[in-house]
Design an enzyme around this catalytic site. Structure first.
Site, PDB file in Angstrom:
ATOM      1  N   LYS A 110       0.802  -1.222   0.000  1.00 49.51           N
ATOM      2  CA  LYS A 110       0.000   0.000   0.000  1.00 49.51           C
ATOM      3  C   LYS A 110       0.836   1.273   0.000  1.00 49.51           C
ATOM      4  CE  LYS A 110      -4.174  -1.938   2.125  1.00 49.51           C
ATOM      5  NZ  LYS A 110      -3.750  -3.336   2.102  1.00 49.51           N
ATOM      6  N   GLU A 193      -3.017   7.447   7.703  1.00 47.15           N
ATOM      7  CA  GLU A 193      -3.675   8.142   6.593  1.00 47.15           C
ATOM      8  C   GLU A 193      -4.853   8.938   7.134  1.00 47.15           C
ATOM      9  OE1 GLU A 193      -4.594   6.296   2.415  1.00 47.15           O
ATOM     10  OE2 GLU A 193      -6.285   5.855   3.750  1.00 47.15           O
ATOM     11  N   ARG A 287      -5.505  -9.400  -7.546  1.00 47.13           N
ATOM     12  CA  ARG A 287      -6.114 -10.731  -7.639  1.00 47.13           C
ATOM     13  C   ARG A 287      -7.551 -10.572  -8.123  1.00 47.13           C
ATOM     14  NH1 ARG A 287      -9.678 -10.255  -3.502  1.00 47.13           N
ATOM     15  NH2 ARG A 287      -8.973  -9.230  -1.584  1.00 47.13           N
TER      16      ARG A 287
END
Length: 494
Positions: A110, A193, A287
């Protein structure tokens, strides 16, 4: 051309991949842990092989070699987003039905993905790395509360905590860091964040091949969540339909990231959108997604087949101009959990199971009558997908389908899902990531009333069955009876 694929997954996704393989004329091979031998996915292959664990790379690769597999499909969950596992598969001379390990590392981490997004001009929320509780607190103070503490390699709604006031960031850092280290192999990597309170969660599906062809399959909305776990998804996004230019911006951002990473196979680029319609990249899933079915229903593209073909060295048999949105699709996830007991995972044996049928209804399931359900594995039992010419028809079909579905022997969230799709705010597409948890008490009350009515009707029907004279079939008086969205008892005679 490959002829045999080993499916390194269990449950409904293993059955889904096996079906796609058979349609291509390939031979699917499934795997199982000894405790999971009775799972329906085991019988989906032409061959089923035992493995020590679904998370044991060496055991799975040994099974693939023994089976003579040309391709390995990782499904989702377990090792599906592990570049290290993908490298081992490729080193064994087996093709990988997923993106390259390089792309997985570039987008799957990330913090690395956020840095790439910033470099490419894709908006992100303010963030900073934290290597200690003290740094987490400093980051939170600099960014401004509330903030979310995230593990860089976490996923599925796990490995993240929201801190709303000074002092919480340091405490939650310790929890998230431990979760990252134990659950995701992230070596404790954590970042902080800024947290959006009521965003919409929208993701873009991408698909690529080894010749550099990269397509988008439009967007999905996944804003109905509980504790950051998706519950209901739909395609396209109601918000993107209403907000001019939003869809185009999301697709542009997603393609920038995927193209730079040289992305192949199926992947998802995820965003949050604030109340002003501004979109921010949050992460990529390298995925197949659980909710891929709604995208398949509105585009007509079988993504699993595309993954298998690309893994076998073929070009994508479609171009961007072949991909169009047709109608609407909504999916509800049926979990083995008890909403009235804090969503505790439910265990037991499925004593009765009936899937809904009808125009536009698709059920991807991994259960059957007589099969045990264990909390050792993911609690997802089935996905009910409804397609319609427009959103109204899709929602109406989903409402009827959930009313028709029967699962007995284990507790499920079916009644809660019925209450959700019956809600006016859902019918209007007016919801965000906070809506489900905010309305949970009201939804549980409605669902409880539905359960009580169903039980009363079932009890009354059993009493009728004891009256003299001709008798209806015993199945009609099952305590598994539910009440449909129209207020009628189900099942009738079947």
């Amino acid at each position: 051309m490959a002829k045999r694929v080993l499916i390194a997954a269990r449950g409904e996704v293993a059955i889904r991949v096996a079906r796609a393989a058979r349609e291509l004329g390939w031979e699917p091979v499934t795997i199982y842990e000894e405790d999971d031998r009775a799972s329906p996915h085991v019988a989906a292959g032409v061959l089923a092989l035992p493995v020590r664990s679904y998370t044991d790379p060496d055991s799975i690769i040994e099974a693939a070699v023994k089976a003579g597999a040309d391709v390995l499909h990782p499904g989702y969950g377990f090792l599906s987003e592990s570049p290290e596992f993908a490298e081992k598969v490729l080193s064994a001379g087996i093709s990988w039905a997923g993106p390259s390990p390089k792309a997985m590392r570039m987008l799957g981490d990330k913090t690395g993905a956020k840095q790439l997004a910033e470099k490419l001009g894709v908006p992100t929320l303010p963030w900073c790395r934290a290597r200690s509780p003290r740094q987490a607190e400093e980051c939170a103070r600099r960014l401004g509360y509330p903030v979310v503490i995230k593990a860089s390699r976490a996923g599925g709604g796990r490995g993240m905590r929201v801190a709303r006031r000074p002092g919480e960031a340091a405490r939650l850092y310790r929890l998230v860091s431990l979760e990252a280290e134990l659950g995701f192999g992230g070596a404790g990597e954590v970042y902080v964040e800024r947290y959006l309170e009521r965003p919409r969660h929208i993701e873009v599906q991408v698909l690529g091949d080894e010749d550099g062809v990269l397509l988008h399959l439009y967007e999905r909305e996944c804003s109905l969540q509980r504790r950051r776990q998706k519950v209901v998804e739909e395609a396209p996004s109601p918000l993107a339909e209403r907000r001019r230019g939003l869809r185009e911006r999301l697709i542009d951002y997603a393609l920038r990231l995927a193209e730079h990473a040289g992305y192949t196979s199926a992947g998802t680029i995820e965003f949050v959108v604030d109340g002003r319609g501004e979109a921010y990249f949050i992460e990529a899933n390298t995925r197949l997604q659980v909710e891929h079915g709604v995208t398949e229903e509105v585009t007509g593209v079988d993504m699993v087949k595309m993954q298998l073909l690309v893994a076998a060295g073929s070009r994508l048999p479609i171009s961007q101009r072949d991909v169009r949105l047709h109608g609407w699709a909504v999916e509800a996830r049926v979990y083995a959990e008890d909403p009235w007991a804090g969503f505790q995972a439910s265990e037991g044996v499925v004593t009765r199971y009936r899937e809904p049928r009808g125009p536009g209804i698709r059920v991807d399931s991994g259960i059957a009558e007589g099969v045990p359900v264990s909390s050792r594995y993911d609690t997802l039992l089935a996905k009910v997908i409804a397609r319609g010419m427009d959103r109204g028809e899709a929602v109406a079909r989903l409402r009827a389908a959930l009313g028709d579905m029967v699962v007995a022997g284990v507790e499920t969230n079916l009644d809660l899902l019925r209450a959700v799709v019956d809600s006016p705010w859902f019918a209007d597409g007016e919801y965000d990531t906070a809506t489900l948890e905010e309305r949970l008490p009201e939804l549980l009350r409605q669902a409880g009333e539905r359960r009580a009515l169903a039980a009363a009707i079932a009890s009354g029907l059993r009493g009728v069955a004891r009256l003299p004279g001709p008798r209806a079939p015993a199945a009609a008086f099952s305590t598994a009876a539910v009440v449909t969205g129209h207020g009628w008892p189900w099942p009738p005679w079947s």
